[in-house]
Every structure is written in C-alpha cells, then in structure tokens.
Design an enzyme around this catalytic site. Structure first.
Site, mmCIF file in Angstrom:
data_model
loop_
_atom_site.group_PDB
_atom_site.id
_atom_site.type_symbol
_atom_site.label_atom_id
_atom_site.label_comp_id
_atom_site.label_asym_id
_atom_site.label_seq_id
_atom_site.Cartn_x
_atom_site.Cartn_y
_atom_site.Cartn_z
ATOM 1 N N LYS A 89 0.826 -1.209 0.000
ATOM 2 C CA LYS A 89 0.000 0.000 0.000
ATOM 3 C C LYS A 89 0.860 1.259 0.000
ATOM 4 O O LYS A 89 0.488 2.252 -0.628
ATOM 5 C CB LYS A 89 -0.953 0.009 1.205
ATOM 6 C CG LYS A 89 -1.994 -1.096 1.101
ATOM 7 C CD LYS A 89 -3.218 -0.838 1.941
ATOM 8 C CE LYS A 89 -4.246 -1.922 1.660
ATOM 9 N NZ LYS A 89 -5.585 -1.640 2.103
ATOM 10 N N LYS A 124 -3.253 -9.692 -7.869
ATOM 11 C CA LYS A 124 -4.632 -9.874 -7.411
ATOM 12 C C LYS A 124 -5.527 -8.778 -7.980
ATOM 13 O O LYS A 124 -5.055 -7.666 -8.243
ATOM 14 C CB LYS A 124 -4.693 -9.885 -5.880
ATOM 15 C CG LYS A 124 -4.551 -8.540 -5.236
ATOM 16 C CD LYS A 124 -5.127 -8.514 -3.818
ATOM 17 C CE LYS A 124 -5.060 -7.078 -3.296
ATOM 18 N NZ LYS A 124 -5.754 -6.810 -2.084
ATOM 19 N N LYS A 164 -8.998 -2.695 -6.955
ATOM 20 C CA LYS A 164 -9.432 -1.432 -7.576
ATOM 21 C C LYS A 164 -8.302 -0.413 -7.612
ATOM 22 O O LYS A 164 -8.336 0.525 -8.385
ATOM 23 C CB LYS A 164 -10.662 -0.875 -6.855
ATOM 24 C CG LYS A 164 -10.443 -0.583 -5.387
ATOM 25 C CD LYS A 164 -11.745 -0.629 -4.619
ATOM 26 C CE LYS A 164 -11.452 -0.712 -3.124
ATOM 27 N NZ LYS A 164 -12.365 -1.549 -2.378
#
Ligand code: ADP
Length: 326
Positions: free
Chosen positions: A115, A196, A199
C-alpha cells in the site's frame, strides 16, 4: 451452547468487485445464513482514513458500502451490522494493542509495503498501524473466525500474535482467531492476471458488482488471456469466474473444450460476461433501490451499532481492569 463468533469488515473505498465477493462477502452471507454463528460485520470507515479520500467522498462511500452489503444479503436481523466509527471501543482497544505490539512485527507486513508503494506521498502512521486496528476490530468481539481473502491472512496471524502478547502480559483473555478462506481466495486482475484483482490498479482491472452488463462485457473484451510465457493465468482466472457465475452446463462445456485445447477466448469472455451480468441482476436493483433513501441506511446501521456496543462495552470493561486503568 454459545455459538462461535465471526467478524469481518470492509473499507468503504469504492464499489465492491468480484474479487471481494468471491474472497470474502459471499462467504460472510453464507456463514450468516447457516445459523451456526454469531456474526458481526462492519463498514471499516476508520481504516479508510489511511488512504487519500476526502471527507465528502468518505461520507458517500460509507452509505454506498453499507447499501452494497445489505443488497448482497447481509441481514441486520441475523447479524450485527454496523459502522466501525460508531463503536468507539474499536480505537480504544487499538491503542491498548499498540502498546503490546513490537514495531518490527508491523514492519514485516506485506500489505504495508504494497500500500505504501501505491500512495508514496501519503505514507502515514495509520497505514503502518492499521493491522493493529484490525486486530482490535476482531478481538473486541472475541471472534474465532474471520472470512477474508488470501491477502489478509498475514494480518490474521498478527491478530493471533497480538492476542498472545496481550494474554501473556495481562492474563488469559483473548481467543486465537483463524482466517476462513473460500475456494477463490485470490481472484486475479483482468489486465495483469499475475496480480490480485484490486481497484487500486484501476477500474479496468476489476469487475464491479454494480457494473452494467454493457460495461462488464467491455471490460472482459480487454481481459488478458495469455501471458505469452507458456502458462495462461488470465484464462485460468476467467475459468474461475465462469465456474462461480455461469450455470454448471456452460462451465462443463468450456472445461471439455479446454481439455481438447479448443477454447475460443472470445466465446469464453462472452460466457463469463453473461454469467456475471445475470448473477448480479437482482443485486443491482436492490442496491439502486436502497440508495434512494440514505437516511434509512443510516438508521439501520445506527441500530446495528447499538447492538455492537453492548458486546464491545463488555469486552472493554474487562480489558480496562486487566490493564489497570480501572
Ligand atoms: P481491494 O484490494 O480491492 O482494495 P479490500 O482490501 O477492501 O479490497 O478487500 C476487502 C475484502 O476482499 C478482504 O477480505 C480481502 O481479503 C478481499 N479481497 C480483496 N481483493 C481480493 C481478490 N482479488 N481476491 C479475493 N479476495 C479479495
């Protein structure tokens, strides 16, 4: 006998996609409907503060995520369904857990590395610390099981560690939580099928549950089917979607064709598109209907928070005494 407890939460950061559905939400609904568990489900709005969203968007997204989960079958009569920030005990317990969690353990989390790579200008302390808040979310209800996708398994292991660190320091109290994975714990991106489905890579990487049939077909037309390296993760991913969303007969036909090496990818994409469009037809209608009355959604979620606070309050009363602030 008391039922086993289930907890799961989703961040209100955009439309749900088929990865979220097959990895987590479908399982949440099935576990709820089995009647075997005491279920707590939350919209994790405090978690969304670790990202870049502004306040106006967040306010809307909280309602939208609540509506999507209701439309998919999370039933406030059967489960305790609420918005995380309406139960302040979550952040209170997170603070206590912060003080038993070594920094080095958080630094190992692959989601943090992932992230922070995606929001290089906003690597805030919350992003580093959010697995601790997640552990608090789960352990506040002393949940035995958490239905989630594979990307979250490391955080459930950390949740178990945090329970042990707390128990060691203050006495045996928290249970050891386990992840509950589905048969599709990792759905892959349409455009980069070695990653994976998420969005955060962009809208064309995912199929949202609310996408119209036309959009679904358009996105699938662009889906990658062959990596050119011998394996075909994109095609495998499409077969997984076909298995889950099309009828058995169609899936069988494509399996047979696959064995003979006769699958036409154009046909496969069309079959997947039709299957997904049909599967979520009812969802799209319910979602739209619910979103006409956001105040009703707030009301449902508010009632859920009252229920959640009862359990959360009981846990915190004991925890405060155990750590010596009472
Ligand atoms: P995203 O990765 O799209 O931002 P979230 O992190 O909000 O999605 O994930 C919500 C839930 O959906 C979690 O339980 C997560 O493990 C699951 N999930 C997310 N992406 C996938 C995927 N591609 N396949 C299976 N499960 C997934």
């Amino acid at each position: 006998m008391a039922k086993d407890i289930i907890f799961s939460a989703l961040q209100p950061t955009g439309d749900l996609h088929v990865g979220n559905y097959l990895g987590a939400v479908k399982n949440m609904v099935e576990l709820q409907n089995s009647g075997k568990y005491d279920c707590f489900f939350a919209v994790a709005d405090y978690h969304s503060l670790t990202g870049d969203m502004d306040a106006k968007d967040r306010r809307e997204q909280i309602i939208q995520m609540s509506a999507e989960l209701l439309a998919l079958g999370i039933d406030p009569e059967k489960s305790t369904f609420f918005i995380q920030s309406e139960v302040p005990e979550h952040t209170e317990l997170a603070w206590i857990f912060n003080c038993v969690t070594p920094m080095a353990e958080l630094a190992r989390m692959t989601q943090f590395k992932d992230k922070s790579g995606k929001q290089v200008k906003n690597i805030n302390a919350g992003l580093f610390d959010y697995p601790v808040l997640q552990a608090a979310d789960i352990l506040l209800y002393r949940a035995e099981f958490v239905p989630i996708g594979k990307d979250q398994v490391q955080h459930i292991e950390l949740t178990r560690d945090i329970a042990r660190w707390f128990n060691k320091k203050y006495g045996n109290f928290f249970v050891e939580t386990k992840a509950k994975l589905t048969e599709a714990p990792k759905v892959m991106s349409l455009l980069e099928p070695t990653k994976k489905m998420s969005k955060s890579y962009g809208d064309n990487h995912v199929i949202n549950l609310a996408d119209s049939p036309g959009i679904i077909e358009k996105k699938l037309k662009k889906a990658v089917t062959d990596s050119g390296k011998g394996s075909a993760p994109g095609a495998e991913n499409l077969m997984l979607l076909l298995k889950n969303f099309a009828d058995k007969e169609t899936y069988k036909e494509f399996m047979e064709a696959g064995k003979k090496g006769q699958v036409r990818y154009g046909d496969l994409k069309k079959a997947v598109a039709d299957g997904i469009a049909m599967y979520f037809e009812d969802f799209r209608e319910k979602r739209e209907h619910l979103l006409i009355h956001p105040e009703k959604i707030r009301e449902i979620m508010g009632a859920g928070a009252v229920k959640a606070r009862k359990t959360a309050g009981e846990t915190m009363e004991k925890v405060r005494k155990m750590v010596g602030v009472r």
